[in-house]
Design an enzyme around this catalytic site. Structure first.
Site, PDB file in Angstrom:
ATOM      1  N   ASP A   1       0.858  -1.181   0.000  1.00 36.87           N
ATOM      2  CA  ASP A   1       0.000   0.000   0.000  1.00 36.87           C
ATOM      3  C   ASP A   1       0.896   1.234   0.000  1.00 36.87           C
ATOM      4  OD1 ASP A   1      -2.144   1.685   0.136  1.00 36.87           O
ATOM      5  OD2 ASP A   1      -2.782   1.134   2.150  1.00 36.87           O
TER       6      ASP A   1
ATOM      7  N   ASP B   1      -2.916   2.476  -6.069  1.00 32.56           N
ATOM      8  CA  ASP B   1      -1.893   2.554  -5.028  1.00 32.56           C
ATOM      9  C   ASP B   1      -1.804   1.346  -4.113  1.00 32.56           C
ATOM     10  OD1 ASP B   1      -4.359   3.095  -3.949  1.00 32.56           O
ATOM     11  OD2 ASP B   1      -3.702   4.742  -2.689  1.00 32.56           O
ATOM     12  N   GLU B   2      -2.489   0.254  -4.415  1.00 36.65           N
ATOM     13  CA  GLU B   2      -2.343  -0.927  -3.567  1.00 36.65           C
ATOM     14  C   GLU B   2      -2.631  -2.199  -4.360  1.00 36.65           C
ATOM     15  OE1 GLU B   2      -5.249  -1.681  -0.468  1.00 36.65           O
ATOM     16  OE2 GLU B   2      -6.585  -0.160  -1.316  1.00 36.65           O
TER      17      GLU B   2
END
Length: 375
Positions: free
Chosen positions: A25, A119-120
């Site tokens: 993350d 983003d993860e």
């Protein structure tokens, strides 16, 4: 578990036939990209999103989070909490470019990558390409490579299932690493505040508190019949999660069906002005989710829940996938206007984008929780 403990080998999972899962993350991704690209923003409270009266925070730097600023928060509230907050207009083209760099790093180690958003992502490194063997070491290398190639930091969680890996990635943020090894999951979860369970929002946590559930241990003490009586279909997930159990595999090609969000109000709404203003907030938040998920779709659905708990929905489908916020917003507004005036007040409003396609026309990979709660 501290980062200092993370360097030991974790081959026990392989011996037991367990998966080796990493959840990566990025730390305050959008805001961190803005701070990276503009040195004047470094060390200052930054929010990505609109600063107007109807604007919504899409992401907040850690400097801003210290004041209580959070994503999905109205910009006026964020500014009140942090008067020195600096707003930056979102640059999704840049965020996507950086995301592609990061995913290339993931695929250097495994083809089993399940992106949840820009983003993860989850990674299954049970059989890693480089033959490193230790999921902990792979997570360390990935974080180092991300920092070297993007000048950004990432946090990672390592465990034997997706639920635990995701919880672990949040444990030592920012720029942290946490490992939950085989045999440790139930004990780790028992100490967690119930709000840390993925899928349990503020309203759900309040309900659990009224029922005497504050931690994972409290939840584990309840049997499945009790959970079903109080939480219906959500009970199965809660029962397994409280014991650190998650059998879902990492899938690199899940089919995403929709992405959207809904909001339950603190009081019932009925006037056209209030409903239109609320819709604008939901449009802002949901479009940020759509951009973050790289989703493009052809159907917009408006969902309303009346005070008597009846659910009403209305949808509109277009011929070409929606690629601009203005078009998404126009369709959402048109749907609301079609049902005004309402026959009774509502307690919930939501928007969903479905019939998703990639720009090339293929169905998109999905995240399992694409319907994002905005409670």
């Amino acid at each position: 578990m501290s980062e200092g403990e993370a360097g030991t080998d974790d081959t026990a999972g392989e011996a037991d036939g367990l998966r080796k899962i990493i959840h990566v993350d990025m730390d305050a991704f959008f805001a961190s990209v803005e701070q990276r690209d503009n040195p004047e923003l470094r060390g200052k409270p930054v929010a990505v999103g609109g600063s107007s009266g109807r604007g919504v925070v899409a992401a907040a730097s850690y400097e801003a989070r210290r004041f209580g600023v959070r994503s999905a928060m109205p910009s006026v509230t964020a500014k009140r909490l942090c008067p020195d907050l600096i707003f930056c207009k979102s640059r999704f083209d840049v965020y996507r470019e950086v995301s592609q760099q990061i995913r290339a790093i993931f695929r250097h180690h495994t083809d089993l990558v399940e992106p949840l958003s820009l983003d993860e992502a989850y990674l299954d490194v049970t059989e890693d390409k480089l033959g490193i063997g230790s999921a902990t070491r792979i997570a360390e290398l990935i974080r180092q490579e991300i920092r070297a190639k993007t000048r950004l930091t990432a946090s990672a969680g390592v465990s034997y299932n997706k639920f635990l890996a995701k919880i672990a990635s949040d444990q030592n943020k920012p720029d942290g690493l946490c490992v939950i090894r085989p045999g440790e999951g139930a004990r780790f979860v028992a100490e967690l505040p119930i709000r840390r369970f993925h899928g349990v929002g503020p309203k759900g946590a309040e309900k659990m508190a009224r029922l005497g559930i504050e931690t994972g241990g409290d939840l584990a003490a309840r049997d499945i019949a009790w959970l079903r009586a109080h939480f219906g279909s959500f009970a199965e997930y809660l029962f397994r999660a409280a014991r650190g159990i998650d059998l879902r595999p990492v899938r690199s090609s899940r089919i995403r069906k929709s992405v959207g969000g809904e909001r339950t109000f603190s009081r019932d709404l009925s006037s056209g002005g209030e409903l239109r203003e609320t819709l604008e907030d939901i449009i802002d938040i949901v479009w940020t989710s759509i951009e973050r998920a790289e989703a493009r779709g052809r159907t917009v659905t408006l969902k309303l829940k009346y005070t008597d708990f009846q659910i009403f929905s209305r949808a509109k489908t277009v011929d070409v996938a929606i690629a601009e916020k203005a078009q998404f917003a126009a369709l959402a507004r048109a749907l609301l206007e079609e049902v005004l005036p309402l026959p009774m007040p509502i307690r919930l409003m939501g928007l969903t984008l479905s019939k998703l396609e990639q720009q090339g026309g293929k169905t998109q990979p999905a995240r399992p929780d694409a319907q994002l709660s905005l409670l």
